[in-house]
Design a protein around this motif. Structure first.
Motif, PDB file in Angstrom:
ATOM      1  N   VAL A  14       0.934  -1.169  -0.091  1.00  0.00           N
ATOM      2  CA  VAL A  14      -0.084   0.092  -0.068  1.00  0.00           C
ATOM      3  C   VAL A  14       1.219   1.311  -0.131  1.00  0.00           C
ATOM      4  CG1 VAL A  14      -1.795   1.363   1.339  1.00  0.00           C
ATOM      5  CG2 VAL A  14      -1.900  -1.154   1.235  1.00  0.00           C
ATOM      6  N   ASN A  15       0.850   1.978  -1.117  1.00  0.00           N
ATOM      7  CA  ASN A  15       1.587   3.235  -1.064  1.00  0.00           C
ATOM      8  C   ASN A  15       0.915   4.313  -0.145  1.00  0.00           C
ATOM      9  OD1 ASN A  15       3.680   2.262  -3.003  1.00  0.00           O
ATOM     10  ND2 ASN A  15       2.420   2.473  -4.488  1.00  0.00           N
ATOM     11  N   VAL A  16       1.687   4.558   0.840  1.00  0.00           N
ATOM     12  CA  VAL A  16       1.052   5.677   1.883  1.00  0.00           C
ATOM     13  C   VAL A  16       1.341   7.013   1.225  1.00  0.00           C
ATOM     14  CG1 VAL A  16       1.171   6.623   4.264  1.00  0.00           C
ATOM     15  CG2 VAL A  16       1.614   4.178   3.759  1.00  0.00           C
ATOM     16  N   THR A  17       0.140   7.583   1.438  1.00  0.00           N
ATOM     17  CA  THR A  17       0.271   9.186   0.725  1.00  0.00           C
ATOM     18  C   THR A  17       0.497  10.189   1.837  1.00  0.00           C
ATOM     19  OG1 THR A  17      -1.992   9.646   1.197  1.00  0.00           O
ATOM     20  CG2 THR A  17      -1.562   8.370  -1.137  1.00  0.00           C
ATOM     21  N   GLY A  18       0.164   9.981   3.156  1.00  0.00           N
ATOM     22  CA  GLY A  18       0.335  10.776   4.042  1.00  0.00           C
ATOM     23  C   GLY A  18      -0.874  11.574   4.392  1.00  0.00           C
ATOM     24  N   LEU A  20       3.010   7.514  10.743  1.00  0.00           N
ATOM     25  CA  LEU A  20       1.948   8.372   9.839  1.00  0.00           C
ATOM     26  C   LEU A  20       2.067   9.850  10.372  1.00  0.00           C
ATOM     27  CD1 LEU A  20      -0.126   8.489   7.410  1.00  0.00           C
ATOM     28  CD2 LEU A  20      -1.854   7.824   9.044  1.00  0.00           C
ATOM     29  N   LEU A  21       2.168  10.013  11.666  1.00  0.00           N
ATOM     30  CA  LEU A  21       2.187  11.373  12.436  1.00  0.00           C
ATOM     31  C   LEU A  21       2.927  12.285  11.673  1.00  0.00           C
ATOM     32  CD1 LEU A  21       1.190  10.798  15.913  1.00  0.00           C
ATOM     33  CD2 LEU A  21      -0.286  11.557  14.257  1.00  0.00           C
ATOM     34  N   ALA A  22       4.109  11.848  10.955  1.00  0.00           N
ATOM     35  CA  ALA A  22       5.179  12.760  10.491  1.00  0.00           C
ATOM     36  C   ALA A  22       4.562  13.687   9.383  1.00  0.00           C
ATOM     37  CB  ALA A  22       6.262  11.728   9.887  1.00  0.00           C
ATOM     38  N   TRP A  68       5.491  21.023  11.870  1.00  0.00           N
ATOM     39  CA  TRP A  68       5.466  19.825  10.983  1.00  0.00           C
ATOM     40  C   TRP A  68       6.862  19.182  11.026  1.00  0.00           C
ATOM     41  CZ3 TRP A  68       1.768  18.660   7.958  1.00  0.00           C
ATOM     42  CH2 TRP A  68       0.873  19.640   7.632  1.00  0.00           C
ATOM     43  N   LYS A  69       6.871  17.505  11.097  1.00  0.00           N
ATOM     44  CA  LYS A  69       7.828  16.879  11.429  1.00  0.00           C
ATOM     45  C   LYS A  69       8.894  17.228  10.306  1.00  0.00           C
ATOM     46  CE  LYS A  69      10.282  12.960  12.901  1.00  0.00           C
ATOM     47  NZ  LYS A  69      10.741  12.795  14.191  1.00  0.00           N
ATOM     48  N   ILE A  70       8.479  17.326   9.096  1.00  0.00           N
ATOM     49  CA  ILE A  70       9.385  17.336   7.683  1.00  0.00           C
ATOM     50  C   ILE A  70       8.817  18.710   7.225  1.00  0.00           C
ATOM     51  CG2 ILE A  70       9.741  16.621   5.672  1.00  0.00           C
ATOM     52  CD1 ILE A  70       8.698  13.806   6.318  1.00  0.00           C
ATOM     53  N   ALA A  71       9.925  19.618   7.322  1.00  0.00           N
ATOM     54  CA  ALA A  71       9.767  20.763   6.669  1.00  0.00           C
ATOM     55  C   ALA A  71      10.335  20.880   5.149  1.00  0.00           C
ATOM     56  CB  ALA A  71      10.294  22.075   7.625  1.00  0.00           C
ATOM     57  N   LYS A  72       9.665  21.670   4.257  1.00  0.00           N
ATOM     58  CA  LYS A  72      10.023  22.041   2.979  1.00  0.00           C
ATOM     59  C   LYS A  72       9.874  23.369   2.685  1.00  0.00           C
ATOM     60  CE  LYS A  72       9.834  20.626  -1.965  1.00  0.00           C
ATOM     61  NZ  LYS A  72       9.189  19.893  -2.864  1.00  0.00           N
ATOM     62  N   ASP A  73      10.949  24.254   2.585  1.00  0.00           N
ATOM     63  CA  ASP A  73      11.221  25.692   2.355  1.00  0.00           C
ATOM     64  C   ASP A  73      12.200  26.113   1.687  1.00  0.00           C
ATOM     65  OD1 ASP A  73      12.962  25.958   4.343  1.00  0.00           O
ATOM     66  OD2 ASP A  73      11.549  26.469   5.895  1.00  0.00           O
ATOM     67  N   GLU A  74      12.704  27.346   1.707  1.00  0.00           N
ATOM     68  CA  GLU A  74      13.626  27.872   1.049  1.00  0.00           C
ATOM     69  C   GLU A  74      15.080  27.334   1.409  1.00  0.00           C
ATOM     70  OE1 GLU A  74      13.007  30.399   4.699  1.00  0.00           O
ATOM     71  OE2 GLU A  74      11.747  29.625   2.870  1.00  0.00           O
ATOM     72  N   LYS A  75      15.131  26.706   2.498  1.00  0.00           N
ATOM     73  CA  LYS A  75      16.428  26.344   3.211  1.00  0.00           C
ATOM     74  C   LYS A  75      16.513  24.705   2.517  1.00  0.00           C
ATOM     75  CE  LYS A  75      15.928  28.436   7.899  1.00  0.00           C
ATOM     76  NZ  LYS A  75      14.474  29.186   7.716  1.00  0.00           N
ATOM     77  N   GLY A  76      15.511  24.108   2.278  1.00  0.00           N
ATOM     78  CA  GLY A  76      15.630  22.821   1.788  1.00  0.00           C
ATOM     79  C   GLY A  76      14.498  21.793   2.295  1.00  0.00           C
ATOM     80  N   VAL A  77      14.819  20.634   2.397  1.00  0.00           N
ATOM     81  CA  VAL A  77      13.798  19.492   3.036  1.00  0.00           C
ATOM     82  C   VAL A  77      14.577  19.127   4.225  1.00  0.00           C
ATOM     83  CG1 VAL A  77      12.494  17.745   2.735  1.00  0.00           C
ATOM     84  CG2 VAL A  77      12.929  18.920   0.882  1.00  0.00           C
ATOM     85  N   PRO A 118       1.878  18.278   2.957  1.00  0.00           N
ATOM     86  CA  PRO A 118       0.951  18.990   1.854  1.00  0.00           C
ATOM     87  C   PRO A 118       1.845  20.030   1.033  1.00  0.00           C
ATOM     88  CG  PRO A 118      -0.057  19.193   3.908  1.00  0.00           C
ATOM     89  CD  PRO A 118       1.087  18.498   4.096  1.00  0.00           C
ATOM     90  N   ASP A 119       3.069  20.207   1.649  1.00  0.00           N
ATOM     91  CA  ASP A 119       4.194  21.123   0.843  1.00  0.00           C
ATOM     92  C   ASP A 119       5.130  20.181   0.078  1.00  0.00           C
ATOM     93  OD1 ASP A 119       3.216  23.463   1.796  1.00  0.00           O
ATOM     94  OD2 ASP A 119       4.573  23.486   3.669  1.00  0.00           O
ATOM     95  N   GLY A 120       4.681  18.844   0.126  1.00  0.00           N
ATOM     96  CA  GLY A 120       5.716  18.114  -0.889  1.00  0.00           C
ATOM     97  C   GLY A 120       6.876  17.433  -0.136  1.00  0.00           C
ATOM     98  N   GLY A 121       6.844  17.559   1.350  1.00  0.00           N
ATOM     99  CA  GLY A 121       8.206  17.058   2.085  1.00  0.00           C
ATOM    100  C   GLY A 121       8.019  15.725   2.184  1.00  0.00           C
ATOM    101  N   THR A 122       9.190  14.914   1.961  1.00  0.00           N
ATOM    102  CA  THR A 122       9.292  13.561   2.048  1.00  0.00           C
ATOM    103  C   THR A 122      10.542  13.257   2.936  1.00  0.00           C
ATOM    104  OG1 THR A 122      10.456  13.122  -0.032  1.00  0.00           O
ATOM    105  CG2 THR A 122       8.198  13.095  -0.271  1.00  0.00           C
ATOM    106  N   TYR A 123      10.591  12.073   3.108  1.00  0.00           N
ATOM    107  CA  TYR A 123      11.754  11.507   3.820  1.00  0.00           C
ATOM    108  C   TYR A 123      13.078  11.153   2.895  1.00  0.00           C
ATOM    109  CZ  TYR A 123      10.094  10.756   8.636  1.00  0.00           C
ATOM    110  OH  TYR A 123       9.722  10.798   9.902  1.00  0.00           O
TER     111      TYR A 123
END
Length: 397
Positions: free
Chosen positions: A28-32, A246-248, A262-271, A316-321
């Motif tokens: 099952v491909n988890v979407t988040g 899943l809470l990430a 957010w556990k994972i951030a995605k912004d101008e600094k990076g992911v 929602p911002d496209g952040g992934t591990y």
């Protein structure tokens, strides 16, 4: 359509499925975006399912037999270490006090206890894995002796540092138990005693931080809990661990005004992982990012064995591990400027199993592949220290 034509079509379809899913997992491909993960009613535990699986073991054995790298060199390293551990004498204490790193500035105590935990669980896991790939009973016997020694001593863990360190530095004891699941030389009475001791002295601590902590504490807790769920075949515990993973990808309402919501951030600094990257004004940012990811990727492997692929999940911002790991590589290995500190501490030679596991689950950049090829076998503390042997160039995508 003739029966012969139908048969040919079925054979072609079966071959296509084998090529697409080389290890036979129903994924099952988890979407988040999921609200909750519930295991299907027909879910069954199949051992091993912590650091590897029966299907993957078969592939690795074949690669070893045919002298294929990186398994050829990594296997020689495993056996060399496993043979040295034949002389290892387990040394469990009656009581182990693990003081928090912040408690009385007792860093020395914490480091000493980590080493103590690690030399025992590494010896057990190394021996069990050597047995898995060779079938030589002497390795299994050594692993069993180590597991039984701790159980028979009845070691009690105390101190504020026990929560983190048991999850981060002692989980390979469970990897050994998983690999020994079908070994007849570990009798049922000893197995039951191991389960009871682990639940009372170890699981209770990792469960505590999985639920009540954030940052790398939580990640270590998830690793300890999901490993125990696999070994002890506990569906409820496995579901809890999967949902904590899943809470990430969920926003924490308690921190709504902060970047760390957010556990994972995605912004101008990076992911990146805000709760790790910003530690001590960024000086420890890379160190704690490594610590977080080295346990998280191992938990994600176990989730994959349970049928849930977390590599596909996004915020929602496209952040992934995958993005976190690739960014960590840029900062730590390639030397790109770290936004929070110009000279952060960098333990790039130790906590690098996340690069290898990412390689087996994602299409990583060419620079990462080249670095792995040059630095294999990746042997590091925490997680799966034999990740190159178990995963090297075995792709799950």
């Amino acid at each position: 359509m003739s029966n012969l034509l139908r048969l040919n079509l079925r054979i072609k379809l079966l071959m296509a499925l084998v090529l697409i899913c080389p290890f036979g997992f129903s994924q099952v491909n988890v979407t988040g975006k999921e609200d909750h993960i519930s295991l299907p009613k027909d879910f069954q535990f199949q051992h091993p399912m912590t650091v590897t699986s029966k299907k993957e073991i078969a592939v690795v054995k074949d690669r070893i037999k045919n002298g294929m790298e990186p398994q050829k060199t990594a296997f020689r390293k495993l056996i060399y270490i496993a043979d040295s551990f034949q002389r290892f004498i387990p040394d469990p204490p009656v009581s182990m006090e693990i003081i928090s790193g912040k408690q009385n500035s007792s860093t020395r105590n914490t480091l000493d206890q980590r080493i103590w935990l690690w030399r025992n669980c590494s010896a057990a896991y190394t021996s069990a894995l050597a047995f898995t790939y060779t079938g030589n009973q002497k390795y299994a016997d050594k692993a069993v002796k180590i597991l039984n020694a701790w159980v028979n001593k009845g070691t009690v863990f105390i101190g504020n540092g026990r929560y983190l360190q048991i999850g981060a530095w002692f989980s390979p004891m469970l990897y050994a138990a998983d690999l020994l699941h079908d070994f007849e030389g570990w009798n049922q009475n000893d197995r039951a005693k191991f389960k009871k001791w682990w639940q009372d002295q170890c699981l209770v601590n990792t469960l505590e931080i999985m639920v009540n902590k954030k940052n790398n504490f939580k990640d270590a807790g998830i690793l300890g809990v999901i490993s125990a769920a696999m070994v002890f075949e506990d569906r409820e515990l496995l579901e809890k661990a999967l949902n904590e993973l899943l809470l990430a990808y969920k926003k924490n309402p308690k921190d709504a005004s902060k970047n760390e919501s957010w556990k994972i951030a995605k912004d101008e600094k990076g992911v990146y992982l805000p709760l790790e990257a910003e530690r001590e004004l960024g000086r420890k940012g890379l160190v704690y990012s490594y610590l977080s990811m080295t346990t998280t990727v191992q938990s994600m492997e176990m989730a994959r064995y349970a049928g849930y692929n977390f590599w596909t999940a996004k915020t929602p911002d496209g952040g992934t591990y995958q993005g976190v790991i690739e960014q960590l590589f840029k900062w730590s290995i390639q030397g790109e400027p770290f936004p929070w500190n110009p000279k952060p501490d960098n333990e790039k030679s130790v906590q690098v199993n996340s690069f290898e596991i990412a390689n087996s689950n994602c299409r990583i950049p060419a620079a990462m592949k080249a670095w792995l090829k040059k630095n294999r076998p990746v042997l590091g503390a925490q997680g799966d220290e034999y990740v190159t042997l178990n995963k090297g160039d075995i792709f799950n995508y």
